[in-house]
Design an enzyme around this catalytic site. Structure first.
Site, PDB file in Angstrom:
ATOM      1  N   GLU A  31      14.571 -21.158  15.596  1.00 35.34           N
ATOM      2  CA  GLU A  31      14.641 -22.030  16.757  1.00 35.34           C
ATOM      3  C   GLU A  31      13.354 -21.810  17.557  1.00 35.34           C
ATOM      4  O   GLU A  31      13.242 -20.864  18.333  1.00 35.34           O
ATOM      5  CB  GLU A  31      15.864 -21.707  17.620  1.00 35.34           C
ATOM      6  CG  GLU A  31      15.975 -22.631  18.831  1.00 35.34           C
ATOM      7  CD  GLU A  31      16.950 -22.123  19.882  1.00 35.34           C
ATOM      8  OE1 GLU A  31      17.494 -22.959  20.631  1.00 35.34           O
ATOM      9  OE2 GLU A  31      17.167 -20.895  19.951  1.00 35.34           O
ATOM     10  N   ASP A  90      17.944 -17.383  16.365  1.00 36.70           N
ATOM     11  CA  ASP A  90      18.046 -17.892  17.727  1.00 36.70           C
ATOM     12  C   ASP A  90      16.848 -17.438  18.570  1.00 36.70           C
ATOM     13  O   ASP A  90      16.386 -16.304  18.450  1.00 36.70           O
ATOM     14  CB  ASP A  90      19.344 -17.383  18.357  1.00 36.70           C
ATOM     15  CG  ASP A  90      19.581 -17.915  19.749  1.00 36.70           C
ATOM     16  OD1 ASP A  90      19.837 -19.121  19.881  1.00 36.70           O
ATOM     17  OD2 ASP A  90      19.508 -17.125  20.702  1.00 36.70           O
TER      18      ASP A  90
END
Length: 524
Positions: A267, A223
């Site tokens: 990401e 993330d």
């Protein structure tokens, strides 16, 4: 005796021919290194104990469904301890959220998935933690805390008026003993990666879940991978990214001690020039946000945006930057974006086209849970609207999660049970396209090349592997199209239709007829 010797020699030669034949076949069609990954928000997927909350045992119970869909991997959105429904603010990186089960449940899921040739990757959130994490609670209330330097507290030199990563408000937030950095939200304080102890702890966490004795997961979705070092001075953005790349290389080196084949997908919500450095001895993949947006726009408008042309050049660039080791990670939309079916205003035919485009691209395509049955959700209604319960049956039944808002009308056909019964359903279209991919090495692991045609309402590209070439054609419109192929500017020539999603595709000389909203594969 002579006859016996001749017979023995003949048998030996036959055995050698068979053996060599087997080696040749295996060499010409190696095992695919890629596959479709399926993103699961565990809370909304499948409930095993009747409390209305999806859980890890619920995912295990649905592995047969995922196997029948054809997926080769599962991405579990955050499953560690957290005070929030979404889990992106972790309070204990070594503990499974009790709502979802236990570490033993995760290990059981991984073991069962591996038996079905399905990999499991976890969402790992190391850029920030929860404001309720015990270390932050101690650091924010006590300036002398040993954890004070684990976080970023403002000094006189910091720009305390800087905007957050999302642009929604200030990145600095007030605590009892000063302001701290939280680029996403006040409830998510950033870790201080200038601190060696923080970096070592994050490597330890990564190693923990990879350990076969603990869970044996196959890797991580990382993330906010580009926000590790945040520098709000525009001229220092490049330096911040360079430091971030160095960190992920350090992380990779640490994971290699446990599993050298761990799959890392980041990401990195940015263009190719920013993504590329992260693919150098750090991450296997960076999510391809730009191509996802392009596919959805192409399906919506009925006009090709040059996907083949773009990817051909981007992939060449990434190969040079990574030394040829990168794997693309295309997708349509994810848990942070308006769902595909809502973007396409409920048009199932356009949703099929978007799926066909995605699933004929190189790399590890990612499918968001519910995408295959046409679930809808608008970003403007809040993230909860993007993460509503997955509907398994036409009537409410055991396993249905109810904890999230937006519980839909199962009678609309947006459920697995109804769509499995219809050969023309979106679900069965996904199964068909993933099946094509799994059976054809050119689609799973081949390179992508541009292919020039004059009709912009048809998307075209080539996929090539092991001296085999496939032409992929997508009719993006509601009308049958007849196009000209094999022009002088195309080095590859194609002669026959090998597969089609509909019926009625045909070839006549250099003319190919493609039915409305359908995909055609052509061979040479």
């Amino acid at each position: 005796m002579i006859r016996m010797r001749k017979a023995i020699i003949t048998l030996m030669l036959l055995s050698l021919v068979v053996s060599l034949s087997g080696v040749s076949t295996a060499a010409s069609t190696p095992k695919s290194k890629t596959g479709v990954y399926y993103e699961i928000f565990v809370r909304s997927f499948n409930d095993s104990n009747g409390d209305g909350i999806g859980d890890l045992k619920g995912v295990t119970a649905k592995l047969d469904y995922l196997k029948s869909l054809g997926v080769k991997g599962i991405w579990l959105m955050p499953i560690t301890a957290s005070p929030s429904y979404h889990g992106y603010d972790t309070t204990d990186y070594y503990k499974i959220n009790p709502d979802y089960g236990t570490t033993a449940d995760l290990k059981a899921l991984v073991t069962a998935a591996h038996k079905k040739d399905i990999k499991i990757i976890m969402d790992l959130v190391v850029n920030h933690t929860s404001s309720q994490h015990p270390w932050f609670v101690d650091a924010s209330t006590n300036p002398a805390s040993k954890y004070r330097d684990y976080f970023v507290f403002a000094t006189e030199d910091d720009d305390i008026d800087a905007q957050s990563a999302t642009g929604a408000g200030n990145a600095w937030h007030s605590a009892a003993t000063g302001k701290y950095l939280g680029i996403f939200w006040s409830g998510m304080p950033d870790w201080n990666f200038n601190n060696k102890a923080v970096r070592a702890e994050m490597v330890k966490i990564g190693q923990y879940w990879l350990d076969p004795k603990i869970a044996g997961v196959d890797g991580y979705r990382l993330d906010a991978a580009k926000h590790i070092y945040e520098d709000f001075a525009e001229q220092n953005k490049t330096k911040a990214n360079e430091r971030g790349v160095a960190w992920w290389q350090e992380f990779r080196t640490g994971l290699n001690k446990v599993n050298k084949n761990a799959y890392l997908v980041g990401e990195i919500w940015d263009g190719p020039s920013v993504v590329a450095p992260y693919l150098n001895k750090a991450l296997n993949s960076g999510f391809n946000f730009e191509i996802g947006k392009s596919i959805v726009e192409n399906a919506k408008s009925g006009s090709d945006g040059g996907v083949g042309f773009i990817l051909n050049r981007v992939h060449e660039y990434f190969k040079k930057q990574s030394g040829g080791t990168f794997v693309d990670a295309p997708f349509l939309t994810n848990h942070d974006q308006t769902r595909v079916m809502s973007e396409l205003e409920g048009n199932v035919n356009k949703a099929k086209v978007a799926a066909s485009m995605l699933l004929t691209l190189p790399g590890n395509p990612f499918v968001y849970y519910g995408e295959e049955i046409g679930m809808q959700g608008l970003k403007s209604d809040g993230d909860e609207a993007l993460r509503t319960p997955f509907l398994w049956t036409a009537k409410k039944s055991k396993g249905q999660t109810t904890v999230m808002e937006g519980y839909g009308d199962q009678a609309t056909g947006i459920n697995v049970e109804t769509q499995l019964k219809s050969s023309s359903s979106l679900l069965n279209h996904y199964k068909k396209m993933i099946g094509w991919r799994n059976a054809d090495y050119t689609l799973s692991d081949g390179t992508i090349g541009e292919y020039t045609i004059s009709d912009t309402t048809v998307a075209a590209w080539t996929r090539s592997a092991n001296k085999k070439n496939t032409l992929v054609l997508h009719n993006l419109t509601s009308k049958t199209k007849t196009i000209t192929i094999n022009g002088s500017d195309n080095t590859m020539k194609f002669k026959k239709v090998s597969k089609q999603t509909g019926t009625g595709a045909k070839v006549s000389g250099n003319k190919v007829t493609i039915p409305a909203y359908s995909t055609v594969l052509m061979s040479q």
